[in-house]
Design a protein around this motif. Structure first.
Motif, PDB file in Angstrom:
ATOM      1  N   LEU A 123      14.926  12.323   2.135  1.00 44.48           N
ATOM      2  CA  LEU A 123      14.799  12.726   0.908  1.00 44.48           C
ATOM      3  C   LEU A 123      14.214  14.116   0.681  1.00 44.48           C
ATOM      4  O   LEU A 123      14.665  14.869  -0.344  1.00 44.48           O
ATOM      5  CB  LEU A 123      14.134  11.786  -0.086  1.00 44.48           C
ATOM      6  N   PHE A 124      13.326  14.492   1.214  1.00 47.00           N
ATOM      7  CA  PHE A 124      12.507  15.836   1.188  1.00 47.00           C
ATOM      8  C   PHE A 124      13.446  16.828   1.843  1.00 47.00           C
ATOM      9  O   PHE A 124      13.480  17.883   1.029  1.00 47.00           O
ATOM     10  CB  PHE A 124      11.315  15.712   2.335  1.00 47.00           C
ATOM     11  N   TYR A 125      14.272  16.442   2.766  1.00 44.70           N
ATOM     12  CA  TYR A 125      15.309  17.718   3.100  1.00 44.70           C
ATOM     13  C   TYR A 125      16.152  18.091   1.867  1.00 44.70           C
ATOM     14  O   TYR A 125      16.648  19.053   1.839  1.00 44.70           O
ATOM     15  CB  TYR A 125      15.963  17.181   4.443  1.00 44.70           C
ATOM     16  N   TYR A 126      16.584  16.946   1.359  1.00 49.05           N
ATOM     17  CA  TYR A 126      17.897  16.988   0.502  1.00 49.05           C
ATOM     18  C   TYR A 126      17.405  17.527  -0.930  1.00 49.05           C
ATOM     19  O   TYR A 126      18.038  17.973  -1.625  1.00 49.05           O
ATOM     20  CB  TYR A 126      18.642  15.841   0.263  1.00 49.05           C
ATOM     21  N   THR A 127      15.967  17.482  -1.368  1.00 52.47           N
ATOM     22  CA  THR A 127      15.592  17.744  -2.529  1.00 52.47           C
ATOM     23  C   THR A 127      14.727  18.943  -2.458  1.00 52.47           C
ATOM     24  O   THR A 127      14.979  20.051  -3.391  1.00 52.47           O
ATOM     25  CB  THR A 127      14.953  16.652  -3.115  1.00 52.47           C
ATOM     26  N   VAL A 128      13.842  19.057  -1.726  1.00 55.45           N
ATOM     27  CA  VAL A 128      12.925  20.169  -1.708  1.00 55.45           C
ATOM     28  C   VAL A 128      13.363  21.350  -0.756  1.00 55.45           C
ATOM     29  O   VAL A 128      13.167  22.629  -1.054  1.00 55.45           O
ATOM     30  CB  VAL A 128      11.300  19.577  -1.030  1.00 55.45           C
ATOM     31  N   LEU A 129      13.742  21.134   0.602  1.00 56.89           N
ATOM     32  CA  LEU A 129      14.262  22.039   1.308  1.00 56.89           C
ATOM     33  C   LEU A 129      15.509  22.635   1.149  1.00 56.89           C
ATOM     34  O   LEU A 129      15.912  23.559   1.742  1.00 56.89           O
ATOM     35  CB  LEU A 129      13.953  21.368   2.859  1.00 56.89           C
ATOM     36  N   LYS A 171       0.848  -1.167   0.030  1.00 59.01           N
ATOM     37  CA  LYS A 171      -0.057  -0.062   0.069  1.00 59.01           C
ATOM     38  C   LYS A 171       0.825   1.285  -0.060  1.00 59.01           C
ATOM     39  O   LYS A 171       0.504   2.356  -0.711  1.00 59.01           O
ATOM     40  CB  LYS A 171      -0.809   0.101   1.376  1.00 59.01           C
ATOM     41  N   VAL A 172       1.846   1.016   0.763  1.00 56.36           N
ATOM     42  CA  VAL A 172       2.778   2.343   0.960  1.00 56.36           C
ATOM     43  C   VAL A 172       3.723   2.619  -0.130  1.00 56.36           C
ATOM     44  O   VAL A 172       4.207   3.791  -0.459  1.00 56.36           O
ATOM     45  CB  VAL A 172       3.450   2.303   2.348  1.00 56.36           C
ATOM     46  N   LEU A 173       4.206   1.573  -0.899  1.00 55.72           N
ATOM     47  CA  LEU A 173       5.078   1.711  -1.904  1.00 55.72           C
ATOM     48  C   LEU A 173       5.103   2.533  -3.073  1.00 55.72           C
ATOM     49  O   LEU A 173       5.679   3.584  -3.370  1.00 55.72           O
ATOM     50  CB  LEU A 173       5.748   0.283  -2.328  1.00 55.72           C
ATOM     51  N   PRO A 174       3.855   2.266  -3.515  1.00 56.72           N
ATOM     52  CA  PRO A 174       3.392   3.150  -4.730  1.00 56.72           C
ATOM     53  C   PRO A 174       3.394   4.759  -4.348  1.00 56.72           C
ATOM     54  O   PRO A 174       3.814   5.710  -5.177  1.00 56.72           O
ATOM     55  CB  PRO A 174       1.988   2.638  -5.215  1.00 56.72           C
ATOM     56  N   ILE A 185       6.845   5.907  -3.951  1.00 55.93           N
ATOM     57  CA  ILE A 185       7.525   6.204  -5.395  1.00 55.93           C
ATOM     58  C   ILE A 185       6.944   7.518  -6.061  1.00 55.93           C
ATOM     59  O   ILE A 185       7.699   8.294  -6.598  1.00 55.93           O
ATOM     60  CB  ILE A 185       7.211   5.158  -6.459  1.00 55.93           C
ATOM     61  N   PHE A 186       5.522   7.834  -5.835  1.00 53.62           N
ATOM     62  CA  PHE A 186       5.088   8.849  -6.377  1.00 53.62           C
ATOM     63  C   PHE A 186       5.795  10.071  -5.538  1.00 53.62           C
ATOM     64  O   PHE A 186       5.902  11.240  -6.461  1.00 53.62           O
ATOM     65  CB  PHE A 186       3.562   9.032  -6.208  1.00 53.62           C
ATOM     66  N   SER A 187       5.998  10.190  -4.298  1.00 56.29           N
ATOM     67  CA  SER A 187       6.377  11.310  -3.603  1.00 56.29           C
ATOM     68  C   SER A 187       7.707  11.517  -3.930  1.00 56.29           C
ATOM     69  O   SER A 187       8.100  12.770  -4.075  1.00 56.29           O
ATOM     70  CB  SER A 187       6.541  10.729  -2.020  1.00 56.29           C
ATOM     71  N   LEU A 188       8.614  10.397  -4.062  1.00 60.93           N
ATOM     72  CA  LEU A 188       9.864  10.616  -4.464  1.00 60.93           C
ATOM     73  C   LEU A 188      10.164  11.266  -5.858  1.00 60.93           C
ATOM     74  O   LEU A 188      10.978  12.392  -6.099  1.00 60.93           O
ATOM     75  CB  LEU A 188      10.809   9.325  -4.659  1.00 60.93           C
ATOM     76  N   ILE A 189       9.347  10.942  -6.817  1.00 59.10           N
ATOM     77  CA  ILE A 189       9.187  11.615  -8.175  1.00 59.10           C
ATOM     78  C   ILE A 189       8.805  13.150  -7.969  1.00 59.10           C
ATOM     79  O   ILE A 189       9.265  14.041  -8.511  1.00 59.10           O
ATOM     80  CB  ILE A 189       8.398  11.125  -9.059  1.00 59.10           C
ATOM     81  N   THR A 190       7.734  13.478  -6.918  1.00 55.32           N
ATOM     82  CA  THR A 190       7.339  14.818  -6.853  1.00 55.32           C
ATOM     83  C   THR A 190       8.597  15.587  -6.244  1.00 55.32           C
ATOM     84  O   THR A 190       8.638  16.811  -6.679  1.00 55.32           O
ATOM     85  CB  THR A 190       6.229  14.887  -6.014  1.00 55.32           C
TER      86      THR A 190
END
Length: 200
Positions: A177-183, A58-61, A64-69
Motif C-alpha cells: 500500500l505504501f508503494y501505491y499511495t505514497v511513492l 497489537k498490530v491491527l490498530p 489502520i493508522f498507517s493506512l490512513i496516514t
C-alpha cells in the motif's frame, strides 16, 4: 550478504524477481535445515500461531493508522496510483515480508536480545535493528523513514510477543500500500515487468 545483494541486484542491476526468489529460497532452506537440527527452534524464532490473535490485536490498530496516514500523504502529494496490480502484490508480498522480518527481527533483534555476556536493553536493540532495516532501503528517503518507524514498532512487538507471521503479513500489506499511495510506484511492474514484458 542478503543486504548487500539487495543494493547490487535490485537497486543497481534491476533484477528484483531473481533476487527475491533466490533470497527467499535460500533462507527457507536454512530455516528447514535448522528445524531438522534443532526441533523447537521455529516456535522460538516466532513461527508460531498460538499467540497469533494476541499479536494481531497489537498490530491491527497500527496498521489502520498507517493506512490512513498513507492515504493522507498520497492525497496531499497526488501520488495515489492504485491499479489491479495491487491484488497480486497484497497476496505475494507477505511471503517476502515474512522473510524480511525473519532477517530483521529474529536474526538481528532476537539474537541481540539473547546475548548473555553483554546483555543489551530493549531500547538499544530496537533502535539498532530499526536503523539497520531503514539503511537497507536507502536511497529512497520515504522508504527509509517508513521502514524505520515500522521496525521500531515491530521490534517492540516481537521482543514482547514473538510472532513472525503477523509481522510479515502486515509488512507485506503495508509495504504494498505504501508503494501505491505514497511513492507512486508499481512494484508489480518493477518485479514482474521484465519477465512478462509489460509496463502497464
Amino acid at each position: 550478504m542478503t543486504a548487500a545483494g539487495k543494493f547490487l541486484f535490485m537497486d543497481y542491476l534491476g533484477w528484483q524477481l531473481p533476487f527475491i526468489v533466490t533470497a527467499s529460497l535460500s533462507w527457507i532452506t536454512y530455516i528447514i535445515y535448522r528445524k531438522r537440527k534443532l526441533p523447537g527452534i521455529l516456535k522460538y524464532w516466532g513461527f508460531r500461531t498460538d499467540n497469533f490473535k494476541t499479536v494481531m490485536k497489537k498490530v491491527l490498530p497500527f496498521g489502520i493508522f498507517s493506512l490512513i496516514t498513507f492515504i493522507g500523504v498520497g492525497l496531499y502529494q497526488n501520488t495515489i496510483n492504485i491499479t489491479w496490480h495491487i491484488i497480486p502484490i497484497l497476496i505475494l508480498y507477505p511471503v517476502w515480508g515474512v522473510i524480511q522480518q525473519f532477517l530483521l527481527i529474529t536474526l538481528t533483534a532476537g539474537n541481540m536480545q539473547d546475548l548473555n555476556r553483554h546483555p543489551l536493553n530493549n531500547e538499544i536493540i530496537i533502535v539498532t535493528a530499526a536503523l539497520l532495516f531503514a539503511g537497507v532501503h536507502y536511497p529512497v528517503l520515504w522508504l527509509v523513514a517508513g521502514t524505520f518507524v515500522l521496525a521500531v514498532f515491530y521490534g517492540w512487538v516481537y521482543l514482547s510477543e514473538r510472532n513472525i507471521y503477523v509481522l510479515g503479513l502486515f509488512h507485506g500489506w503495508l509495504g504494498g500500500l505504501f508503494y501505491y499511495t505514497v511513492l507512486d510506484r508499481d512494484p508489480f511492474v518493477e518485479i514482474f515487468g521484465k519477465l512478462f514484458h509489460f509496463t502497464l
